[in-house]
Design a protein around this motif. Sequence first.
Motif, PDB file in Angstrom:
ATOM      1  N   GLY A 133      30.594  56.814   9.563  1.00 36.65           N
ATOM      2  CA  GLY A 133      29.340  56.170   9.202  1.00 36.65           C
ATOM      3  C   GLY A 133      28.592  55.775  10.462  1.00 36.65           C
ATOM      4  O   GLY A 133      28.780  56.363  11.523  1.00 36.65           O
ATOM      5  N   LEU A 134      27.750  54.738  10.346  1.00 31.02           N
ATOM      6  CA  LEU A 134      26.980  54.265  11.494  1.00 31.02           C
ATOM      7  C   LEU A 134      26.980  52.741  11.480  1.00 31.02           C
ATOM      8  O   LEU A 134      26.579  52.126  10.492  1.00 31.02           O
ATOM      9  CB  LEU A 134      25.548  54.808  11.429  1.00 31.02           C
ATOM     10  CG  LEU A 134      24.676  54.645  12.667  1.00 31.02           C
ATOM     11  CD1 LEU A 134      23.560  55.697  12.671  1.00 31.02           C
ATOM     12  CD2 LEU A 134      24.030  53.258  12.763  1.00 31.02           C
ATOM     13  N   GLY A 135      27.471  52.145  12.559  1.00 30.33           N
ATOM     14  CA  GLY A 135      27.488  50.695  12.679  1.00 30.33           C
ATOM     15  C   GLY A 135      26.832  50.268  13.970  1.00 30.33           C
ATOM     16  O   GLY A 135      26.235  51.084  14.678  1.00 30.33           O
ATOM     17  N   GLY A 136      26.950  48.976  14.300  1.00 31.98           N
ATOM     18  CA  GLY A 136      26.334  48.538  15.538  1.00 31.98           C
ATOM     19  C   GLY A 136      26.544  47.075  15.826  1.00 31.98           C
ATOM     20  O   GLY A 136      27.224  46.360  15.088  1.00 31.98           O
ATOM     21  N   GLY A 137      25.950  46.637  16.929  1.00 31.26           N
ATOM     22  CA  GLY A 137      26.033  45.251  17.345  1.00 31.26           C
ATOM     23  C   GLY A 137      24.855  44.910  18.231  1.00 31.26           C
ATOM     24  O   GLY A 137      24.267  45.787  18.884  1.00 31.26           O
ATOM     25  N   ILE A 138      24.497  43.628  18.258  1.00 30.58           N
ATOM     26  CA  ILE A 138      23.338  43.138  18.995  1.00 30.58           C
ATOM     27  C   ILE A 138      23.801  42.115  20.020  1.00 30.58           C
ATOM     28  O   ILE A 138      24.398  41.091  19.650  1.00 30.58           O
ATOM     29  CB  ILE A 138      22.317  42.472  18.049  1.00 30.58           C
ATOM     30  CG1 ILE A 138      21.885  43.429  16.934  1.00 30.58           C
ATOM     31  CG2 ILE A 138      21.113  41.946  18.818  1.00 30.58           C
ATOM     32  CD1 ILE A 138      21.192  42.730  15.773  1.00 30.58           C
ATOM     33  N   LYS A 143      24.660  37.037  24.531  1.00 36.13           N
ATOM     34  CA  LYS A 143      25.323  36.482  23.353  1.00 36.13           C
ATOM     35  C   LYS A 143      25.301  37.490  22.212  1.00 36.13           C
ATOM     36  O   LYS A 143      24.313  38.197  22.016  1.00 36.13           O
ATOM     37  CB  LYS A 143      24.654  35.182  22.907  1.00 36.13           C
ATOM     38  CG  LYS A 143      24.812  34.031  23.905  1.00 36.13           C
ATOM     39  CD  LYS A 143      24.263  32.748  23.342  1.00 36.13           C
ATOM     40  CE  LYS A 143      24.422  31.606  24.343  1.00 36.13           C
ATOM     41  NZ  LYS A 143      25.847  31.316  24.610  1.00 36.13           N
ATOM     42  N   LEU A 144      26.405  37.541  21.471  1.00 34.09           N
ATOM     43  CA  LEU A 144      26.475  38.384  20.282  1.00 34.09           C
ATOM     44  C   LEU A 144      25.678  37.716  19.172  1.00 34.09           C
ATOM     45  O   LEU A 144      25.943  36.566  18.796  1.00 34.09           O
ATOM     46  CB  LEU A 144      27.938  38.557  19.856  1.00 34.09           C
ATOM     47  CG  LEU A 144      28.195  39.394  18.604  1.00 34.09           C
ATOM     48  CD1 LEU A 144      27.745  40.833  18.805  1.00 34.09           C
ATOM     49  CD2 LEU A 144      29.677  39.356  18.238  1.00 34.09           C
TER      50      LEU A 144
END
Length: 317
Positions: A133-138, A143-144
């Motif tokens: 699939g496709l995931g992510g993070g910022i 800072k997360l």
Amino acid sequence: MGLTIGVDIGGTKIAAGVVDEEGNILSTHKVPTPGTPEAIVDAIASAVEGARVGHEIVGVGIGAAGYVNRQRSTVYFAPNIDWRQEPLEEKVEARVGLPVVVENDANAAAWGEYKFGGGKGHRNVICITLGTGLGGGIIIGNKLRRGHFGVAAEFGHIRMVPDGLLCGCGSQGCWEQYASGRALVRYAKQRANATPERAEVLLALGDGTPDGIEGKHISVAARQGCPVAVDSYRELARWAGAGLADLASLFDPSAFIVGGGLSDEGDLVLDPIRKSYKRWLVGGNWRPVADVIAAQLGNKAGLVGAADLAREPDPIM
């Protein structure tokens, strides 16, 4: 803070690893992933106990696929495990006797890459994982960013195509239906079926039929110049790059880090993603353009990131 343990919950195995403050994995222990939610909790505890032997551990971070609350304690919903409002922190703490934090697995991988991999030296990065699939993070301002309820950065379920392909989440037209490992295989099968004469190399790697095409075949065929395989990567990259351009409008990062299994193909997939990103970036000829960087930690990112996040203060505080 000392040593922590990161836990990566996979479809076939659960891996726990002792990680130091520089992101080095000192020891690991793996157990098979069982089939029931309660048995998975027991397996997590078993993996932690196996990994901690001979080490003084101060905390445990668990990367879980699903929606995790902002307090890093409860899994609201997990698509592949029957967890609904699962108090995972409480259950694992009771078994291992250590402080536990729970984090979305893509967030954990993003943090690992930001801190110890491709994102080193950047303050503002967006990570995407191109896998099944496709995931992510910022990460903004070092800072997360999880959002108010803790479930931000579910990038794969941004609707790219109104009334588009049905997604497993129940919506239609989600980004991961067009930029993921599943999408790549679908593109290759469709093209091989329409023009088999352009897919001879690709078809020969499987059973000779479009239905027999697998992701690993597409990679090999593309490197041999198979037109259908190359075109399939270009189609995936077109959608991936267009999505990055949209994320740039939202977050304006200095870098995008691309991880997940497809990133292992290196410039075969990254170069066309970069071209597509620049093509769709609003004002791209006149503004700074973020780097598009390959992830460096591979399948260790989630474990390392989860372990390091166990050292991070409670984001509510």
